[in-house]
Write a protein that holds these residues in place. Structure first.
Motif, short mmCIF file in Angstrom:
data_model
loop_
_atom_site.label_atom_id
_atom_site.label_comp_id
_atom_site.label_asym_id
_atom_site.label_seq_id
_atom_site.Cartn_x
_atom_site.Cartn_y
_atom_site.Cartn_z
N ASP A 42 3.54 -100.57 18.42
CA ASP A 42 3.04 -101.93 18.63
C ASP A 42 3.29 -102.72 17.33
O ASP A 42 2.76 -102.36 16.28
CB ASP A 42 1.54 -101.88 18.94
CG ASP A 42 0.97 -103.26 19.29
OD1 ASP A 42 1.55 -104.27 18.88
OD2 ASP A 42 -0.07 -103.30 19.97
N TYR A 43 4.13 -103.76 17.41
CA TYR A 43 4.42 -104.56 16.22
C TYR A 43 4.04 -106.02 16.44
O TYR A 43 4.71 -106.95 15.96
CB TYR A 43 5.89 -104.42 15.80
CG TYR A 43 6.90 -104.71 16.89
CD1 TYR A 43 7.44 -105.99 17.04
CD2 TYR A 43 7.32 -103.72 17.75
CE1 TYR A 43 8.36 -106.26 18.03
CE2 TYR A 43 8.25 -103.97 18.75
CZ TYR A 43 8.77 -105.24 18.87
OH TYR A 43 9.69 -105.52 19.86
N ALA A 44 2.93 -106.23 17.15
CA ALA A 44 2.43 -107.58 17.37
C ALA A 44 1.95 -108.20 16.06
O ALA A 44 1.55 -107.48 15.12
CB ALA A 44 1.29 -107.56 18.39
N LEU A 45 1.99 -109.51 15.98
CA LEU A 45 1.47 -110.20 14.81
C LEU A 45 -0.05 -110.00 14.72
O LEU A 45 -0.75 -110.12 15.72
CB LEU A 45 1.78 -111.69 14.89
CG LEU A 45 3.22 -112.13 14.61
CD1 LEU A 45 3.43 -113.57 15.05
CD2 LEU A 45 3.56 -111.98 13.14
N VAL A 46 -0.54 -109.72 13.54
CA VAL A 46 -1.99 -109.63 13.33
C VAL A 46 -2.53 -110.92 12.74
O VAL A 46 -3.75 -111.08 12.61
CB VAL A 46 -2.35 -108.42 12.43
CG1 VAL A 46 -1.93 -107.12 13.10
CG2 VAL A 46 -1.69 -108.54 11.06
N ALA A 47 -1.65 -111.83 12.36
CA ALA A 47 -2.05 -113.14 11.83
C ALA A 47 -0.85 -114.07 11.98
O ALA A 47 0.29 -113.62 12.13
CB ALA A 47 -2.45 -113.02 10.36
#
Length: 364
Positions: free
Chosen positions: A188-193
């Motif tokens: 999972d490489y979704a943006l965290v910010a």
């Protein structure tokens, strides 16, 4: 991204639809003249010079200079008892466009993009009318050019905002934020910010979390913050914390992938070592009595997920491995012999030499 984005914008601007123009103008030689411009057709729109730069705390600025376009249309004129019509050609030169793109992220961790500001300035418009009374239009061409310039400037920014919302944002929403690594794990490489823009760079914090395809759960530890060099001498910097590696360990452990078998066929023959009960009978005499000269097999497994620590001195690793020994009976069934629980102290130092990542491993 720059080349593709400009190509799309160039194509979109070439499809601009301009409204008809009509009005009255007073010409000294003939008096009041009513004019109409209709069927305005944009032939092309060229954006030869453009650049993208980051804007602190906002996102990206797209600057386009010396753009040019050409369009044609029909004209109609009425003054006194005279009516006439014809066609005209319009050349638009020295077009300057500035677009501010605001970057963000949504609840799913996908990037978002919107037009924060747009301005268009056209410094040169030339209109050439043809027809019997084309000379008349040319007498008040400045009025026509001014109205066409304003219409174009407004339409350019309207079209930019529409393209960003309808095409660029829609495309970004199709980008995946997870990927399958193999038949057991994904990442999972979704943006965290939201992406952060400075005057020199664009930074994006991605989750970088491995997960088991069969059973996904929250990691028992939080991601660590990353610090990048402040010099920005390179085009791209990439950093990964221990969270990246340790979630991989958890994912593979849950998937049952951290199980390995050692058999005699895997041992090089030149070593002269045979994996059978006679070798281990010196330590465990009962083996020779119960299973004389029988081949053996070891099954290695991790009772817990391995945990890696990254520090100023390098990487440290303390894997715990259970080694279950079996005797292979004549009917190919396995007889459990003994279990060894192994703890290894491992450390590694990573470096770069001649553009290659190198390292040294110390196994305790």
């Amino acid at each position: 991204a720059h080349e593709q984005g400009i190509a799309i914008l160039e194509k979109e601007l070439a499809q601009l639809h301009l409204p008809d123009i009509s009005g009255d103008s007073r010409v000294l030689q003939v008096g009041k003249v009513h004019y109409e411009l209709s069927r305005l057709r944009l032939r092309d729109f060229h954006l030869p010079y453009s650049r993208i730069t980051p804007i602190s705390n906002v996102g990206l600025q797209v600057s386009i200079s010396n753009a040019f376009a050409e369009l044609d249309g029909d004209w109609r004129v009425k003054f006194l008892f005279v009516r006439d019509h014809g066609s005209f050609n319009l050349k638009v030169e020295n077009v300057y466009i500035k677009i501010i793109l605001r970057l963000g992220s949504d609840a799913t961790g996908k990037p978002t993009i919107s037009t924060s500001d747009c301005s268009a300035r056209i410094s040169k418009v030339r209109v050439l009318f043809s027809g019997k009374f084309g000379w008349l239009y040319n007498l008040f061409h400045r009025v026509i050019e001014s109205r066409l310039r304003k219409n174009l400037e407004r339409k350019v920014c309207d079209n930019v905002a529409k393209s960003v919302h309808n095409e660029l944002q829609m495309y970004i929403q199709t980008l995946p934020v997870t990927a399958r690594i193999d038949d057991k794990t994904g990442i999972d490489y979704a943006l965290v910010a939201p992406p952060r823009a400075t005057a020199q760079s664009l930074d994006a914090d991605l989750k970088g979390e491995f997960y088991s395809l069969g059973h996904r759960s929250t990691a028992p530890f939080s991601p660590l913050p990353l610090a990048f060099p402040s010099d920005h001498n390179r085009m791209v910097y990439f950093g990964a914390s221990s969270y990246f590696f340790n979630t991989a360990g958890i994912a593979y452990h849950k998937a049952g992938a951290l199980v390995f078998e050692i058999t005699e066929a895997m041992i090089p023959k030149e070593t002269g070592f045979r994996l059978d009960t006679s070798v281990f009978s010196a330590f465990i005499p009962q083996l020779e009595e119960m299973y004389p000269n029988m081949p053996m097999k070891f099954r290695l497994s991790a009772p817990t997920a391995p945990f890696l620590t990254i520090g100023p001195g390098g990487i440290s690793f303390q894997p715990i491995v259970d080694a279950q020994a079996y005797a292979i009976l004549p009917n190919s069934s396995l007889a459990p012999l003994f279990l060894l629980s192994l703890v290894r102290n491992m450390s590694a130092v990573i470096n770069v030499r001649s553009g290659r990542i190198v390292g040294s491993l110390d196994v305790g």
